[in-house]
Scaffold this motif. Structure first.
Motif, mmCIF file in Angstrom:
data_model
loop_
_atom_site.group_PDB
_atom_site.id
_atom_site.type_symbol
_atom_site.label_atom_id
_atom_site.label_comp_id
_atom_site.label_asym_id
_atom_site.label_seq_id
_atom_site.Cartn_x
_atom_site.Cartn_y
_atom_site.Cartn_z
ATOM 1 N N TRP A 1 0.405 7.271 -5.498
ATOM 2 C CA TRP A 1 -0.005 7.377 -4.097
ATOM 3 C C TRP A 1 -1.523 7.442 -4.051
ATOM 4 O O TRP A 1 -2.138 8.402 -4.517
ATOM 5 C CB TRP A 1 0.610 8.607 -3.440
ATOM 6 N N GLU A 2 -2.149 6.415 -3.494
ATOM 7 C CA GLU A 2 -3.612 6.348 -3.420
ATOM 8 C C GLU A 2 -4.172 7.310 -2.378
ATOM 9 O O GLU A 2 -3.473 7.764 -1.473
ATOM 10 C CB GLU A 2 -4.054 4.938 -3.011
ATOM 11 N N TYR B 1 -9.472 3.230 3.298
ATOM 12 C CA TYR B 1 -8.819 2.320 4.225
ATOM 13 C C TYR B 1 -9.042 2.720 5.689
ATOM 14 O O TYR B 1 -8.608 2.007 6.583
ATOM 15 C CB TYR B 1 -7.316 2.264 3.947
ATOM 16 N N TYR C 1 0.851 -1.188 0.000
ATOM 17 C CA TYR C 1 0.000 0.000 0.000
ATOM 18 C C TYR C 1 0.886 1.236 0.000
ATOM 19 O O TYR C 1 1.959 1.262 0.620
ATOM 20 C CB TYR C 1 -0.917 0.031 1.238
ATOM 21 N N ASP D 1 -6.340 7.789 0.952
ATOM 22 C CA ASP D 1 -6.406 6.915 2.135
ATOM 23 C C ASP D 1 -7.819 6.693 2.644
ATOM 24 O O ASP D 1 -8.046 5.842 3.498
ATOM 25 C CB ASP D 1 -5.567 7.513 3.276
ATOM 26 N N TRP E 1 -6.370 3.025 10.391
ATOM 27 C CA TRP E 1 -6.390 2.506 9.024
ATOM 28 C C TRP E 1 -6.249 0.990 9.104
ATOM 29 O O TRP E 1 -5.418 0.475 9.847
ATOM 30 C CB TRP E 1 -5.249 3.093 8.192
ATOM 31 N N LEU F 1 -0.128 5.404 0.354
ATOM 32 C CA LEU F 1 -1.255 6.318 0.504
ATOM 33 C C LEU F 1 -0.797 7.754 0.712
ATOM 34 O O LEU F 1 0.142 8.024 1.470
ATOM 35 C CB LEU F 1 -2.121 5.912 1.696
ATOM 36 N N ASN F 2 -1.497 8.674 0.049
ATOM 37 C CA ASN F 2 -1.353 10.099 0.320
ATOM 38 C C ASN F 2 -2.441 10.462 1.312
ATOM 39 O O ASN F 2 -3.611 10.615 0.946
ATOM 40 C CB ASN F 2 -1.488 10.904 -0.971
ATOM 41 N N VAL F 3 -2.105 10.574 2.564
ATOM 42 C CA VAL F 3 -3.101 10.735 3.628
ATOM 43 C C VAL F 3 -3.636 12.168 3.634
ATOM 44 O O VAL F 3 -2.871 13.135 3.690
ATOM 45 C CB VAL F 3 -2.485 10.394 4.995
ATOM 46 N N GLU G 1 3.058 4.092 3.888
ATOM 47 C CA GLU G 1 3.445 3.014 2.983
ATOM 48 C C GLU G 1 3.601 1.719 3.776
ATOM 49 O O GLU G 1 4.079 1.733 4.913
ATOM 50 C CB GLU G 1 4.762 3.335 2.282
#
Length: 848
Positions: A247-248, A253, A226, A250, A305, A228-230, A398
C-alpha cells in the motif's frame, strides 16, 4: 459376503471423495513464489522464493532463455535479493503452473539491469496469461521512468528502480500458462513471479456504475493500478499477511497535498462485516485524511487525488473508510466525486459502517474515455449539510482496471519502439504517396473550378464601384443569404458549415439599418480597430446598444474569418462568450453585430489608457470569467473548439466588469478522437503564441492554455507582451516574468498600483498557475478546467485576506479562525468539482 463387499465399495467411494476435496483444497491454497533465472532460493519479506530451475512437478519452464545475475542491490522495498537474478529471452518463453484453480493474485516483478550484450532499454515484449493479454510491447525502463517522473511532479522525492505488475485472474483450467513474447528483433526479461490464492471473496458480483446501472464482474480479469494507504506510511507486503499487498503513500497523488490533514487512531479497529477480513489490513484503517479547511465561510474545497490511467477501459474504484473520531452520526457528511461527477452524496461513514472504529469499504465503477488518461477522485463537503458536518474522510484507496474484449493491455496509438512487422512501413509510405498525389490532383481541379466561377462572377459585377480587386462578397460563395432588403433567406441557400435552419445566426440586418445604427459609420463611434476592420458602437432600432464590426475589403482576414466567426458564434452560447446578435451581407459589405461590452477590453484597464486601474480582485474575476469561457470552448462541443487568439484585447468587460471571450475568426475545431492535434498553419498574435505550436504547427487546446498564461502575467505586470523599447531581457513579457516567477519573486514586478492591496498568498498561487501554463511542452501544461480551479482558489485567498483586513466587519471567533486557517495554509485544494455551479464565481462574503 455381499454386505462386506458393499461396505468396501462405500469406503472406497468415501476415500475418493475425501481425496478429491483434499486436492481441491490444496489447489486452491497453493502458492508459487518463483525466483527467475537461478537454481537457488532466497528468503524475501518472510517468504521463501524458489529458483525457476529447481525441480518442481507443478512448474514447467520452456526454453530457450538465459539465466542472468547482477551484483547485490540496495532496495528499500525488501525485494533486493530477489532482483539480483533474472531470465532474459529473445524468443517465446512460457511458465506453466499446474494444480491451481480459483481466483489468484498474479504479480510480475521487473528490475532492469545490464547483462552481457543485452540492452534492457530496448526491451519490448507482450505478456499473456491463459490467453488473456496483460501487457503489449512492454518496455520496463520507460515505464519506471514515467512512474518516477509522475511521482516527482506530484511532490514525491522518492523514486524506484523496479516495477511490479499485479493482476487478479480467475483460473478455471487447473493450470496457468504465463507466456512472454518478445517483439521481433527485441528481447524481454522477468525477475520474479508471484502467484497467491484469494481464499475469501474480494469483490461483489455486481457493482454500481457512477450515474448508471450496475456492472457484472463475473469472470472478468482485473489489473491493480493503484493501492494507497491514505494519510499513513507505506504498508509493506509482509504487513499484509493474507495477500501480501503493498500500500503506497498517497501524498504524491494529491492535487493539493495540504488539502487533507493526517489523523490516526490506535484503538481496536474491527471490520464492519466478518466477510471483509481480506479486503484490507486493519493497519490501513488506523490512519486517514480529513479536510484541512472545514472552517471556511464558503464550503467549496475538496480533497483531490489525480491518477494517470489507460483510456477506453472501465475502472473499479474502492474507497476504504473508518470513522476514527466521532461516536455519533451526522458529524461528518460529505460528497464523493469520480471524474468530476457525483458518485455519492450525504455520505456518513459512521452510519454506513455501524459506528466508530468500524472498517468499511465502498466500490464504484466508472469508464475512462479515449479522450483522457486521467482519473480524478475527490471528496468534498456536502453543501446541504450544517456547519458541523462539512468535513470528509478517507483511509484507503484502490483503483483496478477491468478487462475488456479479453484483454487488459493498452496499446498506444503509435508504437513507441518504432518497430513494425513485415513491410508495413513501406506499404504505409506508398499509400501516403498515392494519397498525396491523388489529393494534389483533386485540389487542382477544385481550385480551377472555383477560380473560373469567381472570375465569371466578378465579370458580371465589374460595373459596381465598390468592388475592390480580389474582393469576394459572401453571397457569391453560396454562403448564407440573398440580398433582399426584407432580410428573408434565399430558398435552399446553404451555409458553408450546414443549413441555415440548423444554426443560430441571429438577425440579418439590412445595410440601411446598420448605417442608421452607426450614423453612416461615423469615425467618432469607432471603439476598436483590428485585423478584420473597424468596430463601431451603435444603437439599433429597439434602443439596444451593440458593437458593429465592419470588415475592411483589403483585410487579409476577410471572408474566411467572417465565415468562421458566424459559424462558431452560431453554435456557441455561454455567459462568458460575447454573443452575436446578427450580421449584414449586402452590397459587398460583411458586418457582424455583437452585444455591446460597456467597459471595453481588459487590456485598456491594465495599461495604455487613462481608465481607472482594476483592483486585484477585479483582475482575478476577469481572469476567471475568461477561463470559464475558454473551458466551455474546449469542452462544450464534441471535439472542442480552440480559440487560437487568446489575448487581453479579446477579453471584453461588460457594464458589471464580467469578462467574456471575443473574436473567434481564427478559431479551429479540435482534433478528432484518433488524433492528438490539429495540423494547421500558425496564426495568432506574436507574444502570445505557443512555442510548441509555432515550431511544429501542431495546434491543441494547450496552445490556448499557453496564451492564457501570458495573459495572466500581463494582468500582474500591466505592460505590453512585446515592448522593443525596453532592455533586451525585458522585451518579451513571458520570458521576463517567468524569470522572476522561478525565483518566487513575482511581487518585484507587480503593477505598482496594486502595492499593498493584494494578498501575498494569492499572488504566489497566481504566479504558480501562470508558470504551469507556460510550460514548454503542452503535455506538461494544465487543462483549462484545472486553470479555472486554481484561479477560483486564488480568488478565495484574496477574499479571505480582504475579510481579515476589513475592520468594518466583525466575525465570530470560529469564522475568523476559519478564514485565517484558509489564508495561512501553505498549500490549499482547488475549489469545487466541475459538476458544481461554475457560474457562481466562488464568492466569499464577509458576514456582518
Amino acid at each position: 459376503m455381499e454386505r462386506v463387499q458393499c461396505w468396501e465399495v462405500f469406503a472406497l467411494m468415501s476415500l475418493v471423495i475425501i481425496s478429491a476435496f483434499v486436492k481441491t483444497g490444496e489447489a486452491q491454497s497453493k502458492s508459487f513464489l518463483i525466483n527467475c533465472g537461478t537454481n537457488s532460493s532466497v528468503n524475501v519479506d518472510g517468504r521463501r522464493w524458489v529458483g525457476d530451475l529447481v525441480p518442481d512437478g507443478n512448474l514447467n519452464l520452456s526454453s530457450p532463455s538465459i539465466a542472468a545475475s547482477t551484483a547485490a542491490l540496495s532496495d528499500s522495498s525488501n525485494f533486493g535479493p530477489l532482483y539480483e537474478t533474472a531470465r532474459f529471452f529473445t524468443e517465446s518463453l512460457n511458465y506453466t503452473f499446474e494444480g491451481i484453480h480459483g481466483n489468484y493474485f498474479v504479480r510480475l516483478h521487473f528490475c532492469p539491469f545490464s547483462f552481457g550484450n543485452y540492452n534492457v532499454n530496448e526491451s519490448a515484449f507482450d505478456v499473456v496469461a491463459n490467453g488473456l493479454k496483460l501487457v503489449s510491447k512492454f518496455n520496463v525502463p520507460s515505464e519506471i521512468s514515467h512512474k518516477n517522473s509522475n511521482s516527482q511532479s506530484s511532490g514525491s522525492n522518492s523514486s524506484s528502480f523496479f516495477l511490479i505488475k499485479e493482476y487478479i485472474l480467475p483460473i478455471n483450467m487447473d493450470v496457468l500458462v504465463v507466456e512472454f513474447l518478445p517483439v521481433k528483433g527485441s528481447l524481454g526479461f522477468i525477475n520474479a513471479i508471484e502467484i497467491v490464492p484469494i481464499v475469501d471473496k474480494l469483490f461483489a458480483d455486481s457493482i454500481s456504475r457512477v450515474g448508471d446501472n450496475s456492472v457484472n464482474l463475473s469472470g472478468r480479469s482485473i489489473q491493480t493500478m493503484y493501492r494507497l494507504n491514505v494519510g499513513g506510511s507505506e504498508v509493506k507486503s509482509n504487513q499484509d499477511s493474507n495477500l501480501w499487498r503493498t500500500w503506497e503513500v498517497d501524498f504524491s497523488y494529491m492535487f493539493t497535498a495540504n488539502a487533507g490533514s493526517e489523523i490516526s487512531n490506535s484503538s481496536n479497529i474491527t471490520h464492519a462485516s466478518a466477510n471483509d477480513s481480506s479486503v484490507a489490513p486493519l493497519l490501513v484503517y488506523e490512519t486517514a485524511r480529513t479536510m484541512s479547511n472545514t472552517g471556511v465561510l464558503e464550503k467549496r474545497f475538496n480533497m483531490s487525488w489525480k491518477f494517470e490511467v489507460d483510456p477506453d477501459f472501465d475502472y473499479l474504484i474502492r474507497l476504504h473508510f473508518c470513522e476514527l473520531v466521532f461516536n455519533v452520526p451526522k458529524q461528518r457528511i460529505f460528497r464523493i466525486y469520480i471524474n468530476n461527477r457525483t458518485a455519492a452524496d450525504n455520505f456518513d461513514v459512521f452510519e454506513r459502517s455501524g459506528g466508530i472504529n468500524k472498517a468499511y469499504h465502498q466500490d464504484y465503477i466508472d469508464a475512462v474515455s479515449s479522450k483522457t488518461k486521467t482519473l480524478w477522485i475527490q471528496l468534498g463537503p456536502e453543501t446541504a449539510a450544517g456547519a458541523a458536518g462539512t468535513d470528509a474522510l478517507l483511509n484507503g484507496l484502490e483503483i483496478f482496471k477491468l478487462s475488456q474484449s479479453g484483454s487488459l493491455a493498452y496499446v498506444e496509438p503509435y508504437d513507441s519502439t518504432g518497430n513494425s512487422v513485415g513491410n508495413s512501413k513501406t506499404k504505409i509510405l506508398w499509400e501516403g504517396i498515392g494519397a498525396g498525389v491523388t489529393s494534389v490532383v483533386m485540389l487542382g481541379v477544385i481550385i480551377s473550378f472555383i477560380y473560373c466561377f469567381c472570375r465569371r462572377q466578378r465579370e458580371k459585377l465589374s460595373g459596381t464601384k465598390n468592388n475592390s480587386p480580389g474582393w469576394r462578397p459572401l453571397f457569391l460563395n453560396g454562403s448564407i443569404l440573398n440580398n433582399s432588403a426584407n432580410g428573408k433567406r434565399a430558398t435552399g441557400s446553404q451555409y458553408p458549415y450546414g443549413s441555415v435552419a440548423s444554426t443560430r445566426v441571429g438577425k440579418q440586418f439590412t445595410l440601411p439599418e446598420i448605417c442608421a445604427a452607426t450614423n453612416n459609420f461615423d469615425d467618432s463611434l469607432v471603439i476598436g480597430v483590428g485585423g478584420f476592420g473597424k468596430v463601431y458602437k451603435g444603437e439599433i432600432e429597439d434602443g439596444t446598444l451593440v458593437a458593429i464590426k465592419r470588415s475592411n475589403p483589403q483585410s487579409e482576414q476577410g471572408l474566411a474569418e467572417f465565415e468562421t466567426e458566424i459559424e462558431m458564434l452560431s453554435k456557441l452560447r455561454h455567459r462568458h462568450l460575447v454573443s452575436m446578435i446578427g450580421f449584414c451581407d449586402e452590397q459587398n459589405e460583411m458586418i457582424l453585430v455583437y452585444e455591446y461590452m460597456a467597459n471595453g477590453t481588459l487590456r485598456s484597464h491594465l495599461f495604455g489608457s487613462d481608465l481607472s486601474p482594476l483592483t486585484w480582485k477585479q483582475r482575478l474575476e476577469a481572469c476567471i470569467g475568461a477561463a470559464r469561457g475558454l473551458y466551455y470552448l474546449h469542452t462544450g462541443a464534441d471535439r472542442g473548439i480552440i480559440h487560437r487568439d487568446v489575448k487581453t484585447t479579446n477579453i471584453l468587460l461588460d457594464e458589471k466588469f464580467v469578462a467574456k471571450m471575443s473574436d473567434f475568426g481564427l478559431s479551429k475545431t479540435g482534433p478528432a478522437l484518433d488524433h492528438t492535434h490539429v495540423s494547421t498553419a500558425v496564426k495568432g498574435s506574436f507574444g502570445y503564441l505557443d512555442p510548441e505550436y509555432y515550431r511544429r504547427q501542431h495546434l491543441t487546446e494547450k496552445s490556448d492554455v499557453y496564451s492564457f498564461g501570458v495573459v495572466l502575467f500581463e494582468v500582474v505586470c500591466a505592460r505590453a507582451v512585446i515592448n522593443p523599447s525596453l532592455p533586451k531581457d525585458q522585451i518579451n513579457l513571458a520570458e521576463w516574468a517567468m524569470g522572476w516567477q522561478r525565483q518566487r519573486s513575482l511581487e518585484t514586478i507587480i503593477d505598482s498600483r496594486l502595492k499593498g492591496n493584494y494578498s501575498p498568498e494569492s499572488l504566489k498561487k497566481f504566479g504558480e498557475i501562470a508558470e504551469k501554463c507556460l510550460a514548454d511542452e503542452g503535455k506538461n501544461r494544465p487543462t483549462m478546467g484545472e486553470v479555472l480551479w486554481y484561479l477560483e482558489y486564488v480568488l478565495q485567498l484574496q477574499e479571505a485576506w480582504m475579510c481579515t483586513n476589513n475592520a468594518e466587519n466583525s466575525f465570530s471567533s470560529s469564522q475568523v479562525l476559519g478564514v485565517l486557517k484558509e489564508a495561512a495554509a501553505e498549500k490549499k485544494q482547488e475549489p469545487h468539482s466541475l459538476d458544481e455551479d461554475t457560474n457562481s464565481g466562488g464568492k466569499m462574503v464577509c458576514q456582518e
